[in-house]
Write a protein that holds these residues in place. Structure first.
Motif, PDB file in Angstrom:
ATOM      1  N   PRO A   1       7.989  -2.177  -1.462  1.00 19.55           N
ATOM      2  CA  PRO A   1       9.247  -1.441  -1.655  1.00 19.55           C
ATOM      3  C   PRO A   1      10.106  -1.506  -0.389  1.00 19.55           C
ATOM      4  CG  PRO A   1       7.424   0.071  -1.297  1.00 19.55           C
ATOM      5  CD  PRO A   1       6.834  -1.314  -1.384  1.00 19.55           C
ATOM      6  N   GLU A   2      11.322  -1.018  -0.517  1.00 15.56           N
ATOM      7  CA  GLU A   2      12.224  -0.954   0.628  1.00 15.56           C
ATOM      8  C   GLU A   2      11.708   0.076   1.642  1.00 15.56           C
ATOM      9  OE1 GLU A   2      15.047  -2.805   1.409  1.00 15.56           O
ATOM     10  OE2 GLU A   2      14.241  -3.992  -0.244  1.00 15.56           O
ATOM     11  N   ILE A   3      11.973  -0.191   2.902  1.00 12.82           N
ATOM     12  CA  ILE A   3      11.608   0.745   3.962  1.00 12.82           C
ATOM     13  C   ILE A   3      12.660   1.846   4.018  1.00 12.82           C
ATOM     14  CG2 ILE A   3      11.330   1.026   6.454  1.00 12.82           C
ATOM     15  CD1 ILE A   3      10.348  -1.921   6.498  1.00 12.82           C
ATOM     16  N   GLU A   4      12.194   3.079   4.082  1.00 12.20           N
ATOM     17  CA  GLU A   4      13.092   4.226   4.206  1.00 12.20           C
ATOM     18  C   GLU A   4      12.971   4.790   5.620  1.00 12.20           C
ATOM     19  OE1 GLU A   4      12.496   7.150   1.088  1.00 12.20           O
ATOM     20  OE2 GLU A   4      11.729   5.560  -0.211  1.00 12.20           O
ATOM     21  N   LEU A   5      14.081   5.244   6.168  1.00 17.39           N
ATOM     22  CA  LEU A   5      14.105   5.902   7.474  1.00 17.39           C
ATOM     23  C   LEU A   5      14.268   7.390   7.252  1.00 17.39           C
ATOM     24  CD1 LEU A   5      14.335   6.087  10.572  1.00 17.39           C
ATOM     25  CD2 LEU A   5      16.769   5.528  10.309  1.00 17.39           C
ATOM     26  N   GLU A   6      13.341   8.162   7.795  1.00 14.87           N
ATOM     27  CA  GLU A   6      13.443   9.617   7.776  1.00 14.87           C
ATOM     28  C   GLU A   6      13.712  10.054   9.213  1.00 14.87           C
ATOM     29  OE1 GLU A   6       9.813  11.105   6.079  1.00 14.87           O
ATOM     30  OE2 GLU A   6      10.341  10.370   4.080  1.00 14.87           O
ATOM     31  N   ASP A   7      14.910  10.537   9.457  1.00 11.51           N
ATOM     32  CA  ASP A   7      15.355  10.906  10.793  1.00 11.51           C
ATOM     33  C   ASP A   7      15.347  12.419  10.922  1.00 11.51           C
ATOM     34  OD1 ASP A   7      16.650  11.278  13.208  1.00 11.51           O
ATOM     35  OD2 ASP A   7      18.191   9.791  12.800  1.00 11.51           O
TER      36      ASP A   7
ATOM     37  N   GLY B   1       4.532   3.629  -2.098  1.00 10.77           N
ATOM     38  CA  GLY B   1       4.035   2.882  -3.234  1.00 10.77           C
ATOM     39  C   GLY B   1       4.181   3.678  -4.520  1.00 10.77           C
ATOM     40  N   PRO B   2       4.132   3.008  -5.660  1.00 10.52           N
ATOM     41  CA  PRO B   2       4.265   3.699  -6.951  1.00 10.52           C
ATOM     42  C   PRO B   2       3.116   4.678  -7.204  1.00 10.52           C
ATOM     43  CG  PRO B   2       3.697   1.399  -7.281  1.00 10.52           C
ATOM     44  CD  PRO B   2       3.953   1.570  -5.816  1.00 10.52           C
ATOM     45  N   ASP B   3       1.998   4.472  -6.529  1.00  9.13           N
ATOM     46  CA  ASP B   3       0.843   5.356  -6.712  1.00  9.13           C
ATOM     47  C   ASP B   3       0.860   6.540  -5.748  1.00  9.13           C
ATOM     48  OD1 ASP B   3       0.421   3.990  -4.380  1.00  9.13           O
ATOM     49  OD2 ASP B   3      -1.606   3.334  -4.865  1.00  9.13           O
ATOM     50  N   GLY B   4       1.968   6.691  -4.975  1.00  9.67           N
ATOM     51  CA  GLY B   4       2.080   7.791  -4.029  1.00  9.67           C
ATOM     52  C   GLY B   4       1.605   7.468  -2.628  1.00  9.67           C
ATOM     53  N   ALA B   5       1.000   6.294  -2.436  1.00  5.56           N
ATOM     54  CA  ALA B   5       0.551   5.902  -1.101  1.00  5.56           C
ATOM     55  C   ALA B   5       1.762   5.688  -0.193  1.00  5.56           C
ATOM     56  CB  ALA B   5      -0.278   4.622  -1.181  1.00  5.56           C
ATOM     57  N   GLU B   6       1.601   6.030   1.091  1.00 10.29           N
ATOM     58  CA  GLU B   6       2.666   5.835   2.065  1.00 10.29           C
ATOM     59  C   GLU B   6       2.143   5.099   3.281  1.00 10.29           C
ATOM     60  OE1 GLU B   6       5.476   9.750   1.345  1.00 10.29           O
ATOM     61  OE2 GLU B   6       4.283   9.632   3.171  1.00 10.29           O
TER      62      GLU B   6
ATOM     63  N   GLY C   1       0.501   3.783  10.422  1.00 12.43           N
ATOM     64  CA  GLY C   1      -0.586   4.037   9.487  1.00 12.43           C
ATOM     65  C   GLY C   1      -0.352   3.291   8.192  1.00 12.43           C
ATOM     66  N   VAL C   2      -1.333   2.474   7.823  1.00 13.78           N
ATOM     67  CA  VAL C   2      -1.216   1.685   6.595  1.00 13.78           C
ATOM     68  C   VAL C   2      -2.448   1.963   5.734  1.00 13.78           C
ATOM     69  CG1 VAL C   2      -1.028  -0.642   5.631  1.00 13.78           C
ATOM     70  CG2 VAL C   2       0.125  -0.098   7.793  1.00 13.78           C
ATOM     71  N   PRO C   3      -2.267   2.650   4.600  1.00 10.01           N
ATOM     72  CA  PRO C   3      -3.414   2.928   3.732  1.00 10.01           C
ATOM     73  C   PRO C   3      -3.897   1.658   3.029  1.00 10.01           C
ATOM     74  CG  PRO C   3      -1.409   3.674   2.674  1.00 10.01           C
ATOM     75  CD  PRO C   3      -1.027   3.193   4.054  1.00 10.01           C
ATOM     76  N   ASP C   4      -5.090   1.749   2.483  1.00  8.30           N
ATOM     77  CA  ASP C   4      -5.693   0.596   1.809  1.00  8.30           C
ATOM     78  C   ASP C   4      -4.789  -0.016   0.747  1.00  8.30           C
ATOM     79  OD1 ASP C   4      -7.952   0.768   3.381  1.00  8.30           O
ATOM     80  OD2 ASP C   4      -9.116   1.883   1.890  1.00  8.30           O
ATOM     81  N   ALA C   5      -3.991   0.798   0.076  1.00  7.61           N
ATOM     82  CA  ALA C   5      -3.117   0.286  -0.982  1.00  7.61           C
ATOM     83  C   ALA C   5      -2.121  -0.753  -0.466  1.00  7.61           C
ATOM     84  CB  ALA C   5      -2.363   1.441  -1.640  1.00  7.61           C
ATOM     85  N   PHE C   6      -1.820  -0.720   0.824  1.00  5.94           N
ATOM     86  CA  PHE C   6      -0.849  -1.649   1.412  1.00  5.94           C
ATOM     87  C   PHE C   6      -1.494  -2.744   2.270  1.00  5.94           C
ATOM     88  CE2 PHE C   6       1.948   2.046   0.714  1.00  5.94           C
ATOM     89  CZ  PHE C   6       3.033   1.422   0.132  1.00  5.94           C
ATOM     90  N   ARG C   7      -2.777  -2.657   2.509  1.00  7.84           N
ATOM     91  CA  ARG C   7      -3.432  -3.604   3.426  1.00  7.84           C
ATOM     92  C   ARG C   7      -3.289  -5.039   2.943  1.00  7.84           C
ATOM     93  NH1 ARG C   7      -4.951  -0.741   7.605  1.00  7.84           N
ATOM     94  NH2 ARG C   7      -6.109   1.167   7.236  1.00  7.84           N
TER      95      ARG C   7
ATOM     96  N   MET D   1      -2.498  -1.907  -4.640  1.00  8.31           N
ATOM     97  CA  MET D   1      -1.090  -2.216  -4.832  1.00  8.31           C
ATOM     98  C   MET D   1      -0.886  -3.693  -4.559  1.00  8.31           C
ATOM     99  SD  MET D   1       2.082  -0.466  -2.939  1.00  8.31           S
ATOM    100  CE  MET D   1       3.698  -0.985  -3.379  1.00  8.31           C
ATOM    101  N   THR D   2      -0.240  -4.366  -5.452  1.00  3.19           N
ATOM    102  CA  THR D   2       0.029  -5.782  -5.273  1.00  3.19           C
ATOM    103  C   THR D   2       1.494  -6.043  -5.556  1.00  3.19           C
ATOM    104  OG1 THR D   2      -0.542  -6.256  -7.557  1.00  3.19           O
ATOM    105  CG2 THR D   2      -2.316  -6.477  -5.919  1.00  3.19           C
TER     106      THR D   2
END
Length: 99
Positions: free
Chosen positions: A6-12, A23-28, A47-53, A1-2
């Protein structure tokens, strides 16, 4: 992902919650937290997957939690090693660091 993150979402979910970047590829990328009473939160995990590193995703998640805690008059206990390291680097966050 480059490109732009995206915007940060809060799940409460009451006593627990998370901030998430999707991410658009489903990565979170996520930062989870637990509420302790009315005035404290514990950052449990980042937790940051490789797509966001390499894009600053983890820092953005912790910074958002700091902003939200500051606005709500809360303090943060950074149990997550990544979050604790960010608090050591960002002395300007000392006002929300739980003693």
């Amino acid at each position: 992902m480059t490109g732009e993150l995206p915007e940060i979402e809060l799940e409460d979910q009451g006593a627990k919650g998370r901030y998430v970047l999707r991410g658009p590829d489903g990565a979170e990328a996520e930062m989870t937290f637990t509420r302790v009473g009315e005035k404290k939160i514990i950052i449990d995990h980042t937790g940051v997957p490789d797509a966001f590193r390499g894009q600053g995703a983890g820092l953005r998640l912790v910074a958002r939690a700091v902003e939200d805690a500051r606005a709500a008059g809360k303090t943060i206990i950074p149990l997550c090693p990544f979050a604790a390291a960010q608090f050591r680097r960002h002395k300007e966050w000392a006002d929300v660091l739980s003693q």
